[in-house]
Design a protein around this motif. Structure first.
Motif, short mmCIF file in Angstrom:
data_model
loop_
_atom_site.label_atom_id
_atom_site.label_comp_id
_atom_site.label_asym_id
_atom_site.label_seq_id
_atom_site.Cartn_x
_atom_site.Cartn_y
_atom_site.Cartn_z
N ALA A 184 -30.49 -64.29 -68.46
CA ALA A 184 -29.22 -63.56 -69.05
C ALA A 184 -29.08 -62.52 -68.22
O ALA A 184 -27.75 -61.87 -67.98
CB ALA A 184 -29.23 -63.33 -70.52
N ALA A 185 -29.86 -61.59 -68.01
CA ALA A 185 -29.90 -60.14 -67.26
C ALA A 185 -29.37 -60.64 -65.80
O ALA A 185 -28.55 -59.58 -65.41
CB ALA A 185 -31.11 -59.52 -67.47
N PHE A 186 -30.09 -61.42 -65.30
CA PHE A 186 -29.41 -61.75 -63.79
C PHE A 186 -28.01 -62.26 -63.82
O PHE A 186 -27.32 -61.64 -62.98
CB PHE A 186 -30.23 -62.85 -63.32
N ALA A 187 -27.59 -62.87 -64.81
CA ALA A 187 -26.19 -63.29 -64.78
C ALA A 187 -25.49 -62.02 -65.23
O ALA A 187 -24.25 -61.73 -64.39
CB ALA A 187 -26.06 -64.14 -66.03
N GLN A 188 -25.85 -60.90 -65.91
CA GLN A 188 -25.12 -59.90 -66.24
C GLN A 188 -25.02 -59.05 -64.89
O GLN A 188 -23.88 -58.44 -64.64
CB GLN A 188 -25.80 -59.10 -67.50
N TYR A 189 -26.18 -58.82 -64.38
CA TYR A 189 -26.37 -58.06 -63.20
C TYR A 189 -25.39 -58.73 -61.89
O TYR A 189 -24.46 -57.89 -61.24
CB TYR A 189 -27.97 -58.18 -62.39
N ASN A 190 -25.33 -60.09 -61.87
CA ASN A 190 -24.79 -60.73 -60.69
C ASN A 190 -23.17 -60.65 -61.10
O ASN A 190 -22.32 -60.77 -60.20
CB ASN A 190 -25.25 -62.11 -60.32
N SER A 227 -37.18 -56.98 -55.43
CA SER A 227 -36.10 -56.41 -54.82
C SER A 227 -35.47 -55.39 -55.80
O SER A 227 -35.94 -55.33 -57.03
CB SER A 227 -35.18 -57.56 -54.33
N GLU A 228 -34.51 -54.67 -55.21
CA GLU A 228 -33.69 -53.97 -56.02
C GLU A 228 -32.84 -54.64 -57.22
O GLU A 228 -33.05 -54.08 -58.45
CB GLU A 228 -32.78 -53.18 -55.18
N ALA A 229 -32.25 -55.73 -56.87
CA ALA A 229 -31.56 -56.63 -57.73
C ALA A 229 -32.60 -56.96 -58.77
O ALA A 229 -32.42 -57.13 -60.06
CB ALA A 229 -30.87 -57.76 -57.23
N GLU A 230 -33.89 -57.46 -58.56
CA GLU A 230 -34.85 -57.87 -59.44
C GLU A 230 -35.39 -56.69 -60.51
O GLU A 230 -35.54 -56.98 -61.71
CB GLU A 230 -35.90 -58.42 -58.79
N ARG A 231 -35.41 -55.51 -59.94
CA ARG A 231 -35.83 -54.38 -60.92
C ARG A 231 -34.73 -54.04 -61.50
O ARG A 231 -34.84 -53.78 -62.99
CB ARG A 231 -36.33 -52.96 -59.94
N MET A 232 -33.44 -54.04 -61.09
CA MET A 232 -32.32 -54.11 -62.31
C MET A 232 -32.01 -55.07 -63.38
O MET A 232 -32.00 -54.68 -64.43
CB MET A 232 -31.13 -53.82 -61.00
N ALA A 233 -32.42 -56.18 -63.05
CA ALA A 233 -32.17 -57.34 -63.66
C ALA A 233 -33.53 -57.10 -65.05
O ALA A 233 -33.23 -57.26 -66.11
CB ALA A 233 -32.27 -58.70 -63.17
#
Length: 136
Positions: free
Chosen positions: A127-133, A39-45
């Motif tokens: 950590a990147a997912f936490a940052q993104y979210n 997903s877009e969020a997964e690519r961003m993370a």
């Protein structure tokens, strides 16, 4: 001074804004499998995790357009997030919506890690997912 309605305070060129059109994983040496279905969020993370990892180790390509952003990531801490909790700590959330949401996000992180297991450590992706979210 007071800011007037409609007054422009800052302009950021789109090529310097971190968004789906500027997330260039190949610029960081990441080639996704053709059937990765991220997903877009997964690519961003993933981009955030690799960007931070490379910056920490001084391995960011010279002149990378997000070098300053990487430096800001290194200066800031990791947001507090239940996806960074231990399995024991997660039991405190049993039966809550927070537990369900955390499990959902952990599933997404696990999927992302399974697509590119040698690109980023699981904890870096969390950590990147936490940052993104925390910011979306």
């Amino acid at each position: 001074r007071a800011v007037a309605p409609g007054e422009v305070l800052v302009e950021v060129p789109l090529d310097r804004a971190l968004w789906r059109e500027t997330v260039d994983l190949p610029s960081l040496g990441v080639d996704l499998p053709p059937n990765s279905l991220l997903s877009e969020a997964e690519r961003m993370a993933l981009f955030l995790a690799v960007l931070r990892h490379r910056a920490e180790r001084g391995r960011l390509p010279p002149g990378h357009p997000f070098a300053e952003y990487a430096a800001a990531l290194l200066m800031g801490g990791t947001p507090r997030s239940t996806i960074l909790w231990s399995v024991e700590e997660l039991t405190w959330l049993d039966g809550t919506e927070a537990h369900e949401l955390t499990l959902h996000l952990l599933g997404r992180v696990a999927h992302l890690h399974s697509v590119v297991p040698h690109v980023a450590e699981l904890n870096d992706l969390k950590a990147a997912f936490a940052q993104y979210n925390a910011r979306h």
